[in-house]
Design an enzyme around this catalytic site. Structure first.
Site, PDB file in Angstrom:
ATOM      1  CD  GLU A 211      66.412  -5.904  13.390  1.00 22.81           C
ATOM      2  OE1 GLU A 211      65.875  -6.757  14.114  1.00 22.81           O
ATOM      3  OE2 GLU A 211      65.765  -5.082  12.694  1.00 22.81           O
TER       4      GLU A 211
ATOM      5  CG  ASN B 168      70.435  -4.011   7.632  1.00 22.47           C
ATOM      6  OD1 ASN B 168      70.643  -2.910   7.153  1.00 22.47           O
ATOM      7  ND2 ASN B 168      69.208  -4.525   7.768  1.00 22.47           N
TER       8      ASN B 168
ATOM      9  CG  HIS C  37      62.704   1.058   9.948  1.00 20.66           C
ATOM     10  ND1 HIS C  37      61.951   0.901   8.798  1.00 20.66           N
ATOM     11  CD2 HIS C  37      63.489  -0.040  10.038  1.00 20.66           C
ATOM     12  CE1 HIS C  37      62.274  -0.262   8.218  1.00 20.66           C
ATOM     13  NE2 HIS C  37      63.209  -0.837   8.952  1.00 20.66           N
TER      14      HIS C  37
ATOM     15  CD  GLU D  58      65.462  -3.076   7.070  1.00 26.71           C
ATOM     16  OE1 GLU D  58      64.491  -2.926   7.854  1.00 26.71           O
ATOM     17  OE2 GLU D  58      66.261  -4.021   7.170  1.00 26.71           O
TER      18      GLU D  58
ATOM     19  CG  ASP E 120      59.722   2.778   7.143  1.00 28.48           C
ATOM     20  OD1 ASP E 120      60.417   3.119   8.123  1.00 28.48           O
ATOM     21  OD2 ASP E 120      59.122   1.671   7.089  1.00 28.48           O
TER      22      ASP E 120
HETATM   23  C1  XIL Z   1      59.648  -6.641   8.551  1.00 21.49           C
HETATM   24  C2  XIL Z   1      58.673  -6.831   7.396  1.00 21.49           C
HETATM   25  O1  XIL Z   1      58.505  -5.580   6.763  1.00 21.49           O
HETATM   26  C3  XIL Z   1      57.357  -7.365   7.883  1.00 21.49           C
HETATM   27  O2  XIL Z   1      56.510  -7.684   6.784  1.00 21.49           O
HETATM   28  C4  XIL Z   1      57.579  -8.607   8.741  1.00 21.49           C
HETATM   29  O3  XIL Z   1      56.352  -9.028   9.282  1.00 21.49           O
HETATM   30  C5  XIL Z   1      58.569  -8.325   9.845  1.00 21.49           C
HETATM   31  O4  XIL Z   1      59.781  -7.838   9.291  1.00 21.49           O
HETATM   32  N1  XIL Z   1      64.031  -4.698  10.234  1.00 21.49           N
HETATM   33  C6  XIL Z   1      64.326  -5.607   9.253  1.00 21.49           C
HETATM   34  C7  XIL Z   1      63.252  -6.077   8.352  1.00 21.49           C
HETATM   35  O5  XIL Z   1      65.503  -5.951   9.055  1.00 21.49           O
HETATM   36  O6  XIL Z   1      63.456  -7.392   7.918  1.00 21.49           O
HETATM   37  C8  XIL Z   1      61.885  -5.949   8.998  1.00 21.49           C
HETATM   38  O7  XIL Z   1      60.916  -6.293   8.037  1.00 21.49           O
HETATM   39  C9  XIL Z   1      61.693  -4.558   9.517  1.00 21.49           C
HETATM   40  C10 XIL Z   1      62.714  -4.213  10.553  1.00 21.49           C
END
Ligand code: XIL
Length: 331
Positions: free
Chosen positions: A143, A184, A220, A248, A250
């Protein structure tokens, strides 16, 4: 040839842990993965049956590994790595350099740039060193970009300048040359200002010979809102010679979820997966959790939920079939 599989079990990994028989022209060891925050028995059952890669949802973040300086907490990360080794699963390491989920001491210590460089290098050396040879890909930098494509003003960017990205990758590669090293990010799935910023940085890093091997697209998504430019966007990164992975995935739904939304979510899982697998250097797809019982979505996106392929009672949702169809294009 793969053995025949039942329609609702074990469909997310083809054969012996890679998809070589599904997509013969693609690189071996394409992964179908899941991020996990915990592993109660039902989660482990699904993990071992369906996935060949795991990501630590939180256990490898800096605040988890080194909450106070020089005081390390490896237990949870070790357990995950050991579980993976015992079940022939690969591990994605997540994540080394980020603006979030850091312990407070690096920011509060009033360190000079040179001290902070030393601290960051030690963190990278220590984490990669501990799991040397056991992790096939690391999200080294997470990020790093703003939505407009400029670099995010984190502790690292502020004190070290944007050279921290190249340094982190070089240090990582020196500590363990085996894992693929990734940048990422989220909201980079579309061709947009943010992915343009990342694309330009990736090109520069490669031109400078920096060991950048892959781009992680967090993915996401909101139900029904996959960006139409996703596949072309992943392809332009792949065309640079980089791996691309969905790291990641979802698909969140405004609650309560209707059956039409659950059907759309299934399509979204399939399309997102196809958008990666349709690109030459797609290395795999990881979902950010297995069951809606343990998902970061409700706690982060108020009013949303039901984002994962399994419901809270470990029943496969339509999204499971969508993901399975996306992963098994010839099934
Ligand atoms: C999130 C986790 O899922 C949570 O449990 C935590 O509280 C915060 O982080 N981007 C990322 C992940 O790279 O590490 C994040 O994970 C979600 C967004």
């Amino acid at each position: 040839m793969r053995p025949p599989r039942s329609p609702v079990h074990g469909n997310l990994t083809a054969g012996r842990g890679d998809w070589g028989d599904v997509a013969p022209a693609s690189p071996p060891h394409r992964r179908s993965g899941a991020a996990l925050r915990n592993r109660p028995p039902p989660v482990t059952t699904v993990l071992n049956r369906e996935f060949n890669s795991v990501t630590a949802e939180n256990a490898m973040k800096w605040d988890a590994l080194e909450p106070s300086r020089n005081s390390y907490n490896w237990a949870a990360a070790d357990r995950l790595v050991n579980h993976a080794a015992a079940h022939n699963q690969g591990v994605r390491g997540h994540t080394l350099v980020w603006h979030y989920q850091n312990p407070s001491w690096p920011a509060n210590g009033n360190f000079s740039a040179s001290e902070l460089n030393t601290i960051l290098r030690k963190h990278i050396d220590t984490a990669l060193g501990r799991y040397k040879g056991k992790i096939y890909a690391w999200d080294v930098v997470n990020e790093a970009f703003n939505e407009d494509g400029s670099m995010r003003n984190s502790l690292w960017q502020g004190k070290l300048g944007s050279g921290y990205v190249a340094n982190a990758l070089r240090w990582g590669h020196a500590a363990d040359p085996s894992p693929k090293l990734y940048i990422n990010d989220y909201n980079i799935e579309a061709d947009n200002a943010k992915s343009d910023g990342l694309y330009n940085l990736a090109r520069q890093l490669l031109a400078q010979g920096v060991p950048l091997h892959g781009i992680g697209f967090q993915a996401h998504f909101v139900v029904g809102r996959l960006p139409s430019s996703m596949k072309a966007n992943l392809k332009r990164f792949s065309d640079l010679g980089l791996e691309v992975s969905i790291t990641e995935l979802d698909v969140r739904i405004p609650m309560p979820a209707s059956s039409a939304e659950l059907a759309q979510q299934s399509t979204d899982y399939k399309t997102a997966t196809e958008n990666c697998l349709g690109v030459p250097r797609c290395a795999g797809v990881t979902v950010w959790g297995i069951t809606d019982k343990y998902s970061w979505v409700p706690g982060t996106f108020s009013g949303y939920g039901a984002a994962l392929p399994y419901n809270g009672s470990y029943g496969a949702k339509p999204a499971y079939q969508g993901l399975s169809d996306g992963l098994n294009p010839q099934a």
